[in-house]
Write a protein that holds these residues in place. Sequence first.
Motif, PDB file in Angstrom:
ATOM      1  N   ASP A   1      -9.893   1.292  -0.178  1.00  0.00           N
ATOM      2  CA  ASP A   1     -10.286   1.983  -1.407  1.00  0.00           C
ATOM      3  C   ASP A   1      -9.584   3.337  -1.494  1.00  0.00           C
ATOM      4  OD1 ASP A   1     -12.031  -0.070  -2.092  1.00  0.00           O
ATOM      5  OD2 ASP A   1     -13.673   0.809  -0.909  1.00  0.00           O
TER       6      ASP A   1
ATOM      7  N   ARG B   1     -11.250   0.513   4.119  1.00  0.00           N
ATOM      8  CA  ARG B   1     -11.481  -0.679   3.301  1.00  0.00           C
ATOM      9  C   ARG B   1     -10.396  -0.861   2.244  1.00  0.00           C
ATOM     10  NH1 ARG B   1     -16.104   1.995   3.878  1.00  0.00           N
ATOM     11  NH2 ARG B   1     -15.854   2.999   1.840  1.00  0.00           N
TER      12      ARG B   1
ATOM     13  N   THR C   1      -5.723   5.825   1.171  1.00  0.00           N
ATOM     14  CA  THR C   1      -6.777   4.819   1.145  1.00  0.00           C
ATOM     15  C   THR C   1      -7.631   4.945   2.399  1.00  0.00           C
ATOM     16  OG1 THR C   1      -5.289   3.221   2.185  1.00  0.00           O
ATOM     17  CG2 THR C   1      -5.426   3.185  -0.227  1.00  0.00           C
ATOM     18  N   ASP C   2      -8.872   4.441   2.320  1.00  0.00           N
ATOM     19  CA  ASP C   2      -9.736   4.455   3.502  1.00  0.00           C
ATOM     20  C   ASP C   2      -9.597   3.138   4.254  1.00  0.00           C
ATOM     21  OD1 ASP C   2     -11.197   2.575   2.084  1.00  0.00           O
ATOM     22  OD2 ASP C   2     -12.753   3.986   1.455  1.00  0.00           O
TER      23      ASP C   2
ATOM     24  N   ASP D   1       0.807  -1.204   0.000  1.00  0.00           N
ATOM     25  CA  ASP D   1       0.000   0.000   0.000  1.00  0.00           C
ATOM     26  C   ASP D   1       0.839   1.252   0.000  1.00  0.00           C
ATOM     27  OD1 ASP D   1      -2.291  -1.456  -0.043  1.00  0.00           O
ATOM     28  OD2 ASP D   1      -2.549  -1.453   2.132  1.00  0.00           O
TER      29      ASP D   1
END
Length: 480
Positions: A422, A420, A417-418, A18
């Motif tokens: 996303d 989840r 990103t959040d 990420d």
Amino acid sequence: MHPGPDGDPAAPGEPGGDQAARAAVSRNHGTAEPDVTTGTPATTTSGAAATARVRHAYWPGNWALWRRRPVQVAFMLAAEAVAVAVLAVSFARSPIPSGNDWINFAILAAGATVHIQLTQRQEERRRNRTKTVLIDLTAVWTFSAAMILPVPLILFVIAVIRLQHWFIARRPAHNFIFSSITHGLAGALAHLTYTALGPHLLGRPGWGDFLRESGTIVVTGAIYEAIQIAYVGGVLLLGSPAGRTVRNVLGSPADNMLEAITIGLGAVTAILLAAVPPMVAVMAVVTVVFNRLAELDQLQNDVRTDPKTGILNMRGWSEAAERALERTARSGDQLALLMVDLDHFKWINDTYGHPAGDDVLRTVAQTLDDVTRPSDLVGRFGGEEFLVLLPDIGEEATWDAAERIRIAIAKLHMVTTDKRGDPATIADRTTSIGVARHPRHGDTLERLLQSADAAVYLAKENGRDQVCFAPDTVTPPAGR
């Protein structure tokens, strides 16, 4: 950038994928990521099943490459195709190596082998600790090969180095292939550049010849580096948006200085090989010692650097700030301290998750580096607070600097990103900035910090999103 056995950043969905900042970008090495990635959840397996999974991880169909962003995959495949085509043409058009070329190849291959085998433990430790760019000193051998050997033997030297790194590091196969091809392309194009700018020095040169040859070597080194920056930097730029910072892609000034020295040592090795071949043994010793010094420098840097943001931690910042304060006291110059506190930072963690909060901290740290002067000291105080020491600055300029920081942070659109996983964008964040000036608000670092903290507290009470100077009489706040 010298990519190598570690490849490039972890792909989305892999551990560490990420954030590109969590993978170690390496020049002459590539970037670190998990040794084995199959795309399946981690589970406890029997010995036979685990062995099969490790074996299957190296099959092309199971490479983590295919779980990267499509634009990354397309770039890597296209870049590899171009590189292979260039290497094939260069190999076909290269003259047949002479007996002397083979002797030079043997010397460089032996020197590189001694270097790698005697420093493999240091390199593995450095690789595991590095979160951004990792500089490996094998350019001493690959760059010297690019200057003095024909293309086929340049590729053979690179193959000798890469195969040893493969058995030592055991990084993902697709990373290893991409990095090896990039190495080969950089070496071949550097060689073509160097030969095209000939003829080169023979006999006793004059100063004009010396300067011309020095310029040729600099241009060759720039080409060698530019190819690797384009390849590795391209992959990083097309990766996780959260990792697209200058430091993550290009490395710190210290990283680039180390790389320049490494390429310079490669040029010295080539000159020794052409003039006094036995002296190359000295360069093997030099590279081993230099590798150990590089590890020591990294250890010292780790002690002073905040791992989450890449800027100075409180220890490193305080040491540098104390020295700056002593210089200011001796010279009678002016100095200011800014405490930058992100407003409602807990809301970011609660709404988007802690990884998003980490992305915000990294982006803010990079922004502070961008909008301050080279002489200013930027550090992380803790949590969501940062410190900026501004030496030799007047009161009006201090206000302007603080306002510039506040406005720059307010304009940020931070891609992250959040909870989840996303994509998400965090924007319109505000800061409360407290300002303390020396000696008006304190003549020691401790008193300046106390005054700046009181000023931040005042900015919070007055509605946040503003700059406040410390009151002349400071009473430490009980809390915020």
